[in-house]
Write an enzyme that holds these catalytic residues in place. Structure first.
Site, PDB file in Angstrom:
ATOM      1  N   GLY A  33     -23.181   3.733  25.280  1.00 52.89           N
ATOM      2  CA  GLY A  33     -21.911   3.681  25.206  1.00 52.89           C
ATOM      3  C   GLY A  33     -21.057   4.752  25.647  1.00 52.89           C
ATOM      4  O   GLY A  33     -21.506   6.129  25.837  1.00 52.89           O
TER       5      GLY A  33
ATOM      6  N   GLY B  42     -17.095   6.806  25.075  1.00 49.59           N
ATOM      7  CA  GLY B  42     -15.625   7.064  24.498  1.00 49.59           C
ATOM      8  C   GLY B  42     -15.022   7.965  25.281  1.00 49.59           C
ATOM      9  O   GLY B  42     -15.225   8.467  25.931  1.00 49.59           O
TER      10      GLY B  42
ATOM     11  N   LYS C  16     -25.089  11.927  21.642  1.00 51.73           N
ATOM     12  CA  LYS C  16     -23.562  11.854  22.033  1.00 51.73           C
ATOM     13  C   LYS C  16     -23.489  13.205  22.862  1.00 51.73           C
ATOM     14  O   LYS C  16     -23.312  14.195  22.163  1.00 51.73           O
ATOM     15  CB  LYS C  16     -22.801  11.697  20.862  1.00 51.73           C
ATOM     16  CG  LYS C  16     -21.370  11.750  21.327  1.00 51.73           C
ATOM     17  CD  LYS C  16     -20.560  11.401  20.062  1.00 51.73           C
ATOM     18  CE  LYS C  16     -19.024  11.318  20.154  1.00 51.73           C
ATOM     19  NZ  LYS C  16     -18.173  11.227  19.069  1.00 51.73           N
TER      20      LYS C  16
ATOM     21  N   ASP D 222     -11.022   8.480  10.031  1.00 52.90           N
ATOM     22  CA  ASP D 222     -11.236   7.642  11.190  1.00 52.90           C
ATOM     23  C   ASP D 222     -11.883   6.409  10.862  1.00 52.90           C
ATOM     24  O   ASP D 222     -12.990   6.003  11.552  1.00 52.90           O
ATOM     25  CB  ASP D 222     -11.760   8.199  12.423  1.00 52.90           C
ATOM     26  CG  ASP D 222     -11.212   7.628  13.713  1.00 52.90           C
ATOM     27  OD1 ASP D 222     -10.393   6.768  13.549  1.00 52.90           O
ATOM     28  OD2 ASP D 222     -12.067   7.933  14.649  1.00 52.90           O
TER      29      ASP D 222
END
Length: 606
Positions: free
Chosen positions: A302, A304, A323, A420
């Site tokens: 993914g 972001g 990440k 968040d």
């Protein structure tokens, strides 16, 4: 393997022996301490045939023998006279009067062993204690310097006690000895049933009659023969256990010799892994390590705003998610927050940070791999049966998220505020157990800190609490995370997104407000429900979500209270209407989205 084999065999044989002996052996005392325990008494959790109904004793961690009387009155046993059927007890807290309102021997096999029993009335009096009650000391019950507790027995005349004008009656106590008012007095009890006096006089063992529908007793072998049999049994049992232990040891050694080279390599691999990840602390990797782990960033998971996530392998068995942060965004605050915060967290509902990379300008975070991705792709309307998880699973996921958040707020040395919470940051494992992730916006504060300062609003639009935008609603605190959690729960109930908050037309209404109006009128939520239990779950989740999105933080529950509502909450009350002052009710409208309300942003110094 050697240790495992020895342990397995030894534990197996010990369990078999313990199970065979547990059915007949009766404990004789509290681990070698206190008075001897035999019929009609028995220790709790021992075999029922060891004692008579109502004669259960227990042991404290200090091996003191405890007698429990109705209701919840616990006394320590110092002596048991089986011939006269009497026992002597004492109060462990040096305050016998505290038991007075609870003591009730009507349902107990025991009676007070005193010739004279009196009735008493207990008063709470204001001012200095007067002499008529001085012999009945109840000072250990006094919690207030301006008041004291006194007792008046039935033989005294109330008319001769003018000081009672400053007293308030608390309760009456019937048929108790005056010893109850002595701070360190002993209490003597007796019992009449079962009557084992004849057996004791003949030095025989009193026991229950076998195969009898009612509890009846009989005399058996004498105490000396019984003690000898027990001793012989213990010797035989010890020899059996020792023999089985050596047998297990021989079998374990044989298994060690049968181990092959592959098993030895597995041992080395496990040992190396434990050395690399001692105490589950994050490991620092080089950028070359990151490229090797991700197979040169081959498998994209993914992307972001803050970075790109790749699938990686630490070994053939251990998968991770890596990440890689964008070097052009931010000043490294998100990286520092993530490593500094997650490095101290170990909870089943929080994603574990395996390691990190800080190699020059290159930064990356290595997490445990969760194959089901985020909760976002599982949020769908209950009407879409093919994609809907089911109400019981939604309840389990909600409960797991709440446990993770409660741990962040109360379970760490410092309170961790996430800021968040949203479906995209809730990851799911193979069993759809939720784990909170992405701590880039997190802040740390002490548990007793009621507010935190912020230089600017942080979070994702649609999930940010009102006070984060404007302090007119209150201070920013852990209740800001509760608001985000409430929005997430309502999304799960309704299967719709709250990120876009601009309504298309005036005929539409904000979905949570529409849900609140239905609940307030006692109507069905108008979503697909198969069973009544599912309807109760949906209603409970909706009410919890609405409590969490109250506009003012003081009206929102803490995560501890939220957990209580989710685990035990039945017939929950509907919260105050959080939308009453911001919009008019359009109860017949199609649920849409709330018009964005501009709030003044107030900046504060860190």
């Amino acid at each position: 393997m050697a240790t495992g084999s020895i342990s397995c065999y030894c534990i197996f044989f010990l369990v078999v022996f313990a199970a065979s002996g547990a059915s007949t052996d009766c404990p004789e005392n509290c681990n070698g301490h206190g008075p001897p325990i035999r019929f009609p008494f028995r220790l709790k959790n021992s075999h029922p045939d060891c004692g008579y109904p109502g004669f259960d004793l227990s042991c404290t961690i200090r091996n003191e023998t405890v007698l429990e009387l109705p209701f919840s009155v616990k006394l320590f046993v110092s002596k048991i006279d089986y011939r006269s059927q009497k026992l002597l007890t004492y109060n462990p807290n040096d305050c016998p009067p505290k038991h007075l309102p609870l003591l009730n021997l009507s349902t107990s096999p025991f009676q007070f062993e005193y010739k004279h029993l009196d009735d008493f009335t207990v008063f709470s009096c204001y001012g200095e204690e007067s002499s008529p009650w001085s012999e009945y000391d109840m000072s250990c019950l006094d919690n207030d310097q301006d008041h004291h507790i006194v007792a008046l027995d039935s033989h005294r005349s109330i008319g001769n006690s003018p000081s009672l004008l400053s007293c308030t009656k608390l309760y009456n106590v019937s048929s108790v000895p005056y010893h109850m008012f002595l701070p360190k007095g002993d209490f003597s009890f007796s019992w009449s049933t079962p009557n084992c006096r004849m057996c004791e006089a003949e030095r025989k063992l009193c026991k229950l009659t076998q195969n009898s529908s009612e509890p009846e007793i009989e005399c058996s072998v004498n105490h000396e023969d019984w003690s000898g049999a027990i001793m012989r049994r213990k010797i035989i049992g010890a020899a059996l256990v020792l023999g089985l232990f050596f047998l297990g040891l021989v079998v374990a050694i044989y298994d060690i010799h049968r181990s092959n080279k592959a098993e030895k390599e597995n041992q080395k691999r496990v040992k190396k892994f434990l050395e690399d990840y001692k105490a589950l602390k994050p490991t620092r990797y080089t950028y070359a390590d990151i490229k090797r782990i991700t197979n040169r960033f081959k498998d994209l998971l993914g992307q972001g705003a803050y970075g790109t996530v790749y699938k990686g392998k630490l070994s053939c068995e251990i998968l991770v998610a890596v990440k890689v942060l964008n070097s052009s965004i931010g000043n490294g605050e998100e990286f520092i927050n993530e490593v500094g915060t997650m490095g101290r967290i170990h909870h089943v509902n929080v994603v574990r940070l395996v390691g990190f990379c800080a190699d020059g300008f290159r930064r990356a975070l290595v997490y445990e791999y969760l194959p089901k991705n985020s909760l976002e792709k599982f949020i769908s309307s209950a009407d879409m049966k093919n994609n809907f998880l089911g109400w019981k699973k939604l309840q389990d996921i909600t409960l797991g998220i709440a446990k993770g958040m409660e741990y962040l707020h109360q379970g760490c040395d410092q309170r961790i505020l996430h800021f968040d919470i949203k479906p995209h940051n809730i990851l799911l494992d193979d069993n759809l157990n939720p784990k909170i992730s992405d701590f880039g916006m997190a802040k740390l504060c002490s548990k007793d800190q009621s507010a935190v300062s912020m230089t600017a609003a942080r979070g994702t639009k649609g999930y940010i609490a009102p006070e984060v935008f404007s302090r007119n609603f209150g201070n920013v605190s852990h209740k800001s995370d509760v608001y985000s959690f409430g929005v997430l729960v309502l999304e799960m109930v309704g299967g719709r997104k709250n990120v876009e908050v601009m309504a298309e037309s005036s005929s539409q209404i904000y979905f949570p407000e529409w849900m609140y109006n239905l609940l307030e009128r006692g109507e069905d939520l108008r979503i697909y429900i198969e069973e009544e239990e599912d309807a109760n779950i949906a209603k409970k989740l909706a009410i919890v979500g609405l409590w969490c999105i109250q506009w003012h933080p003081i009206q929102r529950p803490s995560m501890k209270v939220v957990l209580h509502m989710l685990e035990r909450g039945e017939n929950l009350s509907i919260p105050p209407n959080p939308f009453a002052s911001t919009s008019t009710k359009r109860t017949n409208a199609v649920p849409g989205r709330r018009r964005h309300q501009e709030l003044e942003v107030i900046s504060e110094l860190e």
